[in-house]
Design a protein around this motif. Sequence first.
Motif, PDB file in Angstrom:
ATOM      1  N   ILE A 186       0.868  -1.147  -0.112  1.00 17.94           N
ATOM      2  CA  ILE A 186      -0.045  -0.037   0.032  1.00 17.94           C
ATOM      3  C   ILE A 186       0.640   1.359  -0.107  1.00 17.94           C
ATOM      4  CG2 ILE A 186      -1.555   1.234   1.503  1.00 17.94           C
ATOM      5  CD1 ILE A 186      -2.757  -1.407   2.379  1.00 17.94           C
ATOM      6  N   GLN A 240      -3.672  -0.740  -5.732  1.00 21.02           N
ATOM      7  CA  GLN A 240      -3.617  -0.181  -4.237  1.00 21.02           C
ATOM      8  C   GLN A 240      -5.039  -0.736  -3.632  1.00 21.02           C
ATOM      9  OE1 GLN A 240      -3.962   3.748  -3.101  1.00 21.02           O
ATOM     10  NE2 GLN A 240      -1.858   3.568  -1.823  1.00 21.02           N
ATOM     11  N   HIS A 241      -5.954  -0.503  -4.313  1.00 23.11           N
ATOM     12  CA  HIS A 241      -7.245  -0.957  -3.567  1.00 23.11           C
ATOM     13  C   HIS A 241      -7.306  -2.383  -3.271  1.00 23.11           C
ATOM     14  CE1 HIS A 241     -11.551  -0.137  -2.734  1.00 23.11           C
ATOM     15  NE2 HIS A 241     -11.724  -1.217  -3.372  1.00 23.11           N
ATOM     16  N   GLU A 242      -6.828  -2.982  -4.135  1.00 24.97           N
ATOM     17  CA  GLU A 242      -6.845  -4.792  -3.996  1.00 24.97           C
ATOM     18  C   GLU A 242      -5.744  -4.863  -2.693  1.00 24.97           C
ATOM     19  OE1 GLU A 242      -8.009  -7.752  -5.546  1.00 24.97           O
ATOM     20  OE2 GLU A 242      -9.390  -6.179  -6.472  1.00 24.97           O
ATOM     21  N   PHE A 250      -5.500  -2.833  -0.201  1.00 23.71           N
ATOM     22  CA  PHE A 250      -6.429  -2.577   0.934  1.00 23.71           C
ATOM     23  C   PHE A 250      -7.285  -3.708   1.273  1.00 23.71           C
ATOM     24  CE2 PHE A 250      -6.518   2.068  -0.443  1.00 23.71           C
ATOM     25  CZ  PHE A 250      -5.551   2.478   0.136  1.00 23.71           C
ATOM     26  N   LYS A 251      -7.959  -4.524   0.361  1.00 26.79           N
ATOM     27  CA  LYS A 251      -8.746  -5.624   0.805  1.00 26.79           C
ATOM     28  C   LYS A 251      -7.895  -6.757   1.258  1.00 26.79           C
ATOM     29  CE  LYS A 251      -9.692  -8.562  -2.455  1.00 26.79           C
ATOM     30  NZ  LYS A 251     -10.025  -9.201  -3.807  1.00 26.79           N
ATOM     31  N   TYR A 270       2.614   1.700  -3.384  1.00 23.65           N
ATOM     32  CA  TYR A 270       1.558   2.391  -4.347  1.00 23.65           C
ATOM     33  C   TYR A 270       1.295   3.787  -4.034  1.00 23.65           C
ATOM     34  CZ  TYR A 270       0.804  -2.050  -6.798  1.00 23.65           C
ATOM     35  OH  TYR A 270       0.778  -2.987  -7.638  1.00 23.65           O
ATOM     36  N   GLU A 271       1.191   4.200  -2.971  1.00 28.30           N
ATOM     37  CA  GLU A 271       1.016   5.385  -2.555  1.00 28.30           C
ATOM     38  C   GLU A 271       2.116   6.314  -3.014  1.00 28.30           C
ATOM     39  OE1 GLU A 271      -1.269   8.393  -0.979  1.00 28.30           O
ATOM     40  OE2 GLU A 271      -1.891   6.399  -0.914  1.00 28.30           O
ATOM     41  N   GLN A 306      -3.734   2.904  -8.716  1.00 29.92           N
ATOM     42  CA  GLN A 306      -4.804   3.183  -7.712  1.00 29.92           C
ATOM     43  C   GLN A 306      -5.679   1.915  -7.690  1.00 29.92           C
ATOM     44  OE1 GLN A 306      -6.352   6.810  -9.416  1.00 29.92           O
ATOM     45  NE2 GLN A 306      -5.654   7.947  -7.789  1.00 29.92           N
ATOM     46  N   ASN A 307      -6.172   1.217  -8.669  1.00 33.14           N
ATOM     47  CA  ASN A 307      -6.806  -0.014  -8.537  1.00 33.14           C
ATOM     48  C   ASN A 307      -6.141  -1.007  -7.942  1.00 33.14           C
ATOM     49  OD1 ASN A 307      -7.329  -2.875 -10.153  1.00 33.14           O
ATOM     50  ND2 ASN A 307      -9.255  -1.510 -10.244  1.00 33.14           N
TER      51      ASN A 307
END
Length: 104
Positions: free
Chosen positions: A34, A57-59, A61-62, A37-38, A54-55
């Motif tokens: 994370i 990174q969202h994964e 997070f999950k 990616y940030e 961003q997509n």
Amino acid sequence: MSFDQYHEPVNELSDETRTFARMIVSLTEEAEAINWYEQRISVEKDKQAKAIMQNAQHEEFKHFGMDLEFLLRKKTVWRETLKAILFQNGDIVELGKEGEEASE
């Protein structure tokens, strides 16, 4: 073969403890991803590349959330402590103190 997540002899650790160690390492790796990616997102100029990052990174997070939830289900004292902190309004430090006291 030795792994860095073990600080005690592996053959003396229970299966549950070894699984716990693997999940802690997984949680750490997800947090690290994370962060990477940030940093990439913050400097990327190409809009499509940024959207892809961003997509991704969202994964992460999950995955972080699933790892954390697994650990919280295994450690009820953690769950009780964090229930007082997460998704609450107010001073985070004060909520942390209250959560710690509630789980003792």
